[in-house]
Scaffold this motif. Structure first.
Motif, PDB file in Angstrom:
ATOM      1  N   ARG A   1      -4.342 -22.886  -9.776  1.00  7.67           N
ATOM      2  CA  ARG A   1      -4.045 -23.633  -8.522  1.00  7.67           C
ATOM      3  C   ARG A   1      -5.140 -23.414  -7.472  1.00  7.67           C
ATOM      4  NH1 ARG A   1      -0.327 -24.126 -12.443  1.00  7.67           N
ATOM      5  NH2 ARG A   1       1.562 -22.940 -12.191  1.00  7.67           N
TER       6      ARG A   1
ATOM      7  N   GLY B   1      -2.115 -31.436   1.441  1.00  8.67           N
ATOM      8  CA  GLY B   1      -1.688 -30.310   0.611  1.00  8.67           C
ATOM      9  C   GLY B   1      -2.763 -29.868  -0.357  1.00  8.67           C
TER      10      GLY B   1
ATOM     11  N   ASP C   1      11.121 -27.728  -7.554  1.00  9.63           N
ATOM     12  CA  ASP C   1      11.081 -28.367  -8.872  1.00  9.63           C
ATOM     13  C   ASP C   1       9.692 -28.387  -9.513  1.00  9.63           C
ATOM     14  OD1 ASP C   1       9.963 -30.194  -7.211  1.00  9.63           O
ATOM     15  OD2 ASP C   1      11.233 -31.874  -7.782  1.00  9.63           O
ATOM     16  N   THR C   2       8.802 -27.514  -9.022  1.00 11.99           N
ATOM     17  CA  THR C   2       7.526 -27.349  -9.739  1.00 11.99           C
ATOM     18  C   THR C   2       7.227 -25.854  -9.873  1.00 11.99           C
ATOM     19  OG1 THR C   2       6.191 -27.364  -7.723  1.00 11.99           O
ATOM     20  CG2 THR C   2       6.507 -29.501  -8.810  1.00 11.99           C
ATOM     21  N   ASN C   3       6.458 -25.525 -10.898  1.00  9.20           N
ATOM     22  CA  ASN C   3       6.070 -24.124 -11.096  1.00  9.20           C
ATOM     23  C   ASN C   3       5.266 -23.610  -9.911  1.00  9.20           C
ATOM     24  OD1 ASN C   3       7.280 -23.549 -13.497  1.00  9.20           O
ATOM     25  ND2 ASN C   3       5.492 -24.049 -14.753  1.00  9.20           N
ATOM     26  N   VAL C   4       4.421 -24.509  -9.341  1.00  9.69           N
ATOM     27  CA  VAL C   4       3.571 -24.099  -8.225  1.00  9.69           C
ATOM     28  C   VAL C   4       4.445 -23.678  -7.050  1.00  9.69           C
ATOM     29  CG1 VAL C   4       1.803 -24.838  -6.610  1.00  9.69           C
ATOM     30  CG2 VAL C   4       1.731 -25.645  -8.959  1.00  9.69           C
TER      31      VAL C   4
ATOM     32  N   LYS D   1       4.020 -33.069 -15.234  1.00  2.00           N
ATOM     33  CA  LYS D   1       5.293 -33.517 -14.668  1.00  2.00           C
ATOM     34  C   LYS D   1       5.055 -34.808 -13.891  1.00  2.00           C
ATOM     35  CE  LYS D   1       9.330 -31.415 -12.581  1.00  2.00           C
ATOM     36  NZ  LYS D   1       9.769 -31.995 -11.355  1.00  2.00           N
TER      37      LYS D   1
ATOM     38  N   GLU E   1       6.175 -20.358  -7.777  1.00  2.00           N
ATOM     39  CA  GLU E   1       5.275 -19.196  -7.627  1.00  2.00           C
ATOM     40  C   GLU E   1       5.000 -18.907  -6.147  1.00  2.00           C
ATOM     41  OE1 GLU E   1       1.849 -20.575  -9.762  1.00  2.00           O
ATOM     42  OE2 GLU E   1       2.926 -20.586 -11.677  1.00  2.00           O
TER      43      GLU E   1
ATOM     44  N   ARG F   1      12.918 -29.539  -3.065  1.00  2.00           N
ATOM     45  CA  ARG F   1      12.499 -30.268  -4.261  1.00  2.00           C
ATOM     46  C   ARG F   1      11.669 -31.490  -3.881  1.00  2.00           C
ATOM     47  NH1 ARG F   1      18.155 -31.197  -7.062  1.00  2.00           N
ATOM     48  NH2 ARG F   1      18.633 -31.491  -4.861  1.00  2.00           N
ATOM     49  N   GLY F   2      10.641 -31.751  -4.644  1.00  2.00           N
ATOM     50  CA  GLY F   2       9.802 -32.934  -4.424  1.00  2.00           C
ATOM     51  C   GLY F   2       8.823 -32.791  -3.270  1.00  2.00           C
ATOM     52  N   ARG F   3       8.841 -31.658  -2.576  1.00  2.00           N
ATOM     53  CA  ARG F   3       7.926 -31.475  -1.436  1.00  2.00           C
ATOM     54  C   ARG F   3       6.579 -31.001  -1.952  1.00  2.00           C
ATOM     55  NH1 ARG F   3       9.946 -32.172   3.592  1.00  2.00           N
ATOM     56  NH2 ARG F   3      12.174 -32.588   3.533  1.00  2.00           N
ATOM     57  N   SER F   4       5.511 -31.560  -1.368  1.00  3.35           N
ATOM     58  CA  SER F   4       4.191 -31.142  -1.818  1.00  3.35           C
ATOM     59  C   SER F   4       3.778 -29.875  -1.089  1.00  3.35           C
ATOM     60  CB  SER F   4       3.178 -32.271  -1.639  1.00  3.35           C
ATOM     61  OG  SER F   4       3.030 -32.577  -0.280  1.00  3.35           O
ATOM     62  N   CYS F   5       2.899 -29.159  -1.713  1.00  5.10           N
ATOM     63  CA  CYS F   5       2.366 -27.903  -1.197  1.00  5.10           C
ATOM     64  C   CYS F   5       1.794 -28.123   0.200  1.00  5.10           C
ATOM     65  CB  CYS F   5       1.267 -27.451  -2.158  1.00  5.10           C
ATOM     66  SG  CYS F   5       0.537 -25.901  -1.767  1.00  5.10           S
ATOM     67  N   PRO F   6       1.988 -27.295   1.191  1.00  7.12           N
ATOM     68  CA  PRO F   6       2.741 -26.044   1.170  1.00  7.12           C
ATOM     69  C   PRO F   6       4.129 -26.189   1.799  1.00  7.12           C
ATOM     70  CG  PRO F   6       1.414 -26.114   3.130  1.00  7.12           C
ATOM     71  CD  PRO F   6       1.291 -27.464   2.471  1.00  7.12           C
ATOM     72  N   GLU F   7       4.679 -27.408   1.804  1.00 12.53           N
ATOM     73  CA  GLU F   7       5.951 -27.616   2.507  1.00 12.53           C
ATOM     74  C   GLU F   7       7.076 -26.694   2.026  1.00 12.53           C
ATOM     75  OE1 GLU F   7       7.083 -31.755   2.973  1.00 12.53           O
ATOM     76  OE2 GLU F   7       4.964 -32.279   3.007  1.00 12.53           O
TER      77      GLU F   7
ATOM     78  N   GLU G   1       3.284 -28.144 -18.071  1.00 11.86           N
ATOM     79  CA  GLU G   1       3.357 -28.359 -16.625  1.00 11.86           C
ATOM     80  C   GLU G   1       3.039 -29.801 -16.253  1.00 11.86           C
ATOM     81  OE1 GLU G   1       2.799 -24.069 -14.519  1.00 11.86           O
ATOM     82  OE2 GLU G   1       0.990 -25.286 -14.709  1.00 11.86           O
TER      83      GLU G   1
ATOM     84  N   VAL H   1       6.925 -23.706   1.027  1.00 11.91           N
ATOM     85  CA  VAL H   1       6.694 -22.389   1.620  1.00 11.91           C
ATOM     86  C   VAL H   1       7.054 -22.404   3.108  1.00 11.91           C
ATOM     87  CG1 VAL H   1       4.916 -20.700   2.204  1.00 11.91           C
ATOM     88  CG2 VAL H   1       4.956 -21.726  -0.069  1.00 11.91           C
ATOM     89  N   VAL H   2       6.661 -23.457   3.800  1.00 12.23           N
ATOM     90  CA  VAL H   2       6.965 -23.564   5.238  1.00 12.23           C
ATOM     91  C   VAL H   2       8.478 -23.600   5.452  1.00 12.23           C
ATOM     92  CG1 VAL H   2       6.715 -25.001   7.293  1.00 12.23           C
ATOM     93  CG2 VAL H   2       4.787 -24.735   5.725  1.00 12.23           C
TER      94      VAL H   2
ATOM     95  N   ARG I   1      -5.725 -21.935   4.458  1.00  9.51           N
ATOM     96  CA  ARG I   1      -4.407 -22.289   5.002  1.00  9.51           C
ATOM     97  C   ARG I   1      -3.401 -21.160   4.777  1.00  9.51           C
ATOM     98  NH1 ARG I   1      -1.945 -26.078   1.138  1.00  9.51           N
ATOM     99  NH2 ARG I   1      -1.478 -24.091   0.160  1.00  9.51           N
TER     100      ARG I   1
ATOM    101  N   GLY J   1       7.240 -36.710   3.130  1.00  6.12           N
ATOM    102  CA  GLY J   1       8.464 -37.057   2.388  1.00  6.12           C
ATOM    103  C   GLY J   1       8.433 -36.488   0.979  1.00  6.12           C
ATOM    104  N   ARG J   2       9.566 -36.496   0.340  1.00  7.47           N
ATOM    105  CA  ARG J   2       9.633 -35.887  -0.979  1.00  7.47           C
ATOM    106  C   ARG J   2       9.218 -36.868  -2.072  1.00  7.47           C
ATOM    107  NH1 ARG J   2      14.954 -34.440  -4.156  1.00  7.47           N
ATOM    108  NH2 ARG J   2      13.309 -34.502  -5.712  1.00  7.47           N
ATOM    109  N   SER J   3       8.806 -36.327  -3.201  1.00  6.48           N
ATOM    110  CA  SER J   3       8.482 -37.154  -4.363  1.00  6.48           C
ATOM    111  C   SER J   3       9.633 -37.054  -5.355  1.00  6.48           C
ATOM    112  CB  SER J   3       7.190 -36.666  -5.009  1.00  6.48           C
ATOM    113  OG  SER J   3       7.360 -35.362  -5.498  1.00  6.48           O
TER     114      SER J   3
END
Lengths: 347, 69
Positions: A204, A277, B35-38, A79, B41, B7-13, A77, B15-16, A212, A146-148
């Motif tokens: 996690r 987050g 694009d992540t396991n988190v 990444k 899930e 893809r590339g969005r950090s938690c919890p985006e 994991e 899901v939202v 939240r 924004g996205r990563s």
């Protein structure tokens, strides 16, 4: 009960129990583990602030970093990724630390303080929930940093490499690294840190995410871990630290009784953690599994600790001085500004 | 088919974003890209809890989460 819920209970339960054990063996009162306080101590050890008794390269944090890094590698994991507004995340990390040091603890220590009978921590919990709620309102309005994108493996390894250097510093213990803070034996602290880091990476676990998810999607999964921390810390205190538990606002270890600022400090932490987050623990874990944005957030926490102590923003047992009150208000204004500027209504 | 690229969005985006799409479900299949396991899930759990049947398909580093009722 699902398998992830069981794992979260085991992880949270381990954290609570180990926190009371670390307190028995020398960590400060109701501070068996505190991610914010311990990053502040690392800042002190590095000379980023000059409070000698708040200086130590905390092995718990080193363990969180290396434990989660190794777990992420083992479970494929790890990444390397980043590029989601790193400078803003640095600032949010600073803000989250300034809020935590106004309350005197991260959300994890808030739970441990509650398990020690510290009623001020309940006021902090109310603030934390309010902060998360405000953050969720912005998430629903489309808040995003924004996205990563996928990055070079070295970029994703910066925090783990920092962890290795911190470990070398801890073991070599040269005179220029501060170590004046009360602490448990390093080997115990490091072992606990490694185990918690690995378990938190797998499950996690996140103290902010727990509340939240309940408010946002009525999902109690992460809450199982948080509840377990509180319960086993309570039981652990009764076993390992008899006499520590007393249900009261006054005479609590490393705490103040100024309700307004306990509340406001944790509003800042909850709001910032929701925008980022994750809580300080989760940021440390993410930063160690390749998320360079979270690694930047970790550096922001370090800087926040320096600013907090050098500018007299941090609270003491006597309460939060005027500088700290101004600091918390400035942080809140910045949070609303960032949240507003990065929110856009989506269809 | 409705596609949500998280893809590339950090938690919890993720899901939202997924929840917003699922709340407007009109019978069309909804695909959420992460694009992540988190994120995989979290989105799968949320969709399952909302009564959707969920299948996931991994493709390189990306995961396609298909939700339908």
């Amino acid at each position: 009960m699902t398998s992830i819920q069981k794992k979260l209970i085991a992880t949270g339960g381990f954290i609570g129990l180990m926190a009371s054990l670390l307190m028995k063996y020398g960590n400060p009162g109701n501070m068996g583990i505190c991610v914010a306080c311990f990053i502040r101590d690392i800042a002190g050890a590095m000379g980023l602030h000059s409070v000698e008794k708040l200086s130590y390269l905390r092995p718990e944090i080193i363990g969180f970093i290396l434990g989660s890094f190794l777990a992420a590698l083992a479970f494929k994991e790890f990444k390397p990724r980043g590029g989601s507004s790193p400078a803003i995340r640095f600032v949010l990390g600073m803000i989250m630390m300034i809020g935590a040091l106004a309350f005197l603890g991260c959300p994890l220590r808030m739970l441990l303080r509650m398990a020690g009978g510290d009623l001020n921590a309940l006021v902090g919990l109310a603030g934390f929930l309010a902060g998360i709620y405000i953050g969720i309102l912005y998430l629903k309005k489309g808040f995003s940093l924004g996205r990563s994108y996928t990055q070079h493996a070295v970029n994703g390894s910066v925090l783990p490499i920092i962890g290795v250097f911190l470990l070398i510093g801890l073991l070599a213990a040269p005179a220029f690294i501060g170590s004046g803070a009360a602490h448990a034996p390093w080997i115990l602290a490091l072992a606990v840190g490694l185990a918690v880091g690995a378990a938190a990476q797998r499950t996690r676990l996140c103290t902010a995410g727990a509340f939240r998810d309940i408010m946002l999607i009525r999902d109690f999964t992460l809450f199982f871990g948080v509840a377990a921390i509180f319960i086993t810390a309570l039981v652990g205190n009764l076993i390992f630290n008899p006499g520590v538990f007393h249900l009261s606002f006054v005479e609590q270890a490393a705490a103040h009784t100024d309700g307004l600022w306990n509340f406001m400090g944790m509003v800042v932490v909850g709001f910032a953690a929701t925008l980022l987050g994750g809580c300080p623990l989760r940021q440390t874990i993410l930063g160690s599994e390749g998320d360079s944005d979270s690694a930047v957030t970790f550096l922001g926490l370090l800087m926040g600790a320096a600013v907090s102590h050098n500018f007299g923003l941090a609270a003491s047992g006597a309460g939060l001085a005027l500088n700290g009150q101004v600091g918390v208000i400035v942080c809140l204004v910045l949070l609303f500004l960032i949240a507003t500027l990065y929110s856009r209504e989506t269809a | 088919m409705i596609e949500v690229d998280a893809r590339g969005r950090s938690c919890p985006e993720p899901v939202v974003m997924a929840k917003k799409a699922l709340d407007q479900y009109d019978g069309q299949e909804i695909v959420i890209l992460v694009d992540t396991n988190v994120a995989k899930e979290n989105v799968s759990r949320m969709a399952t809890n909302s009564g959707f049947s969920v299948t996931t398909e991994e493709n390189g580093g990306d995961v396609r989460i298909t939700c339908s009722k």
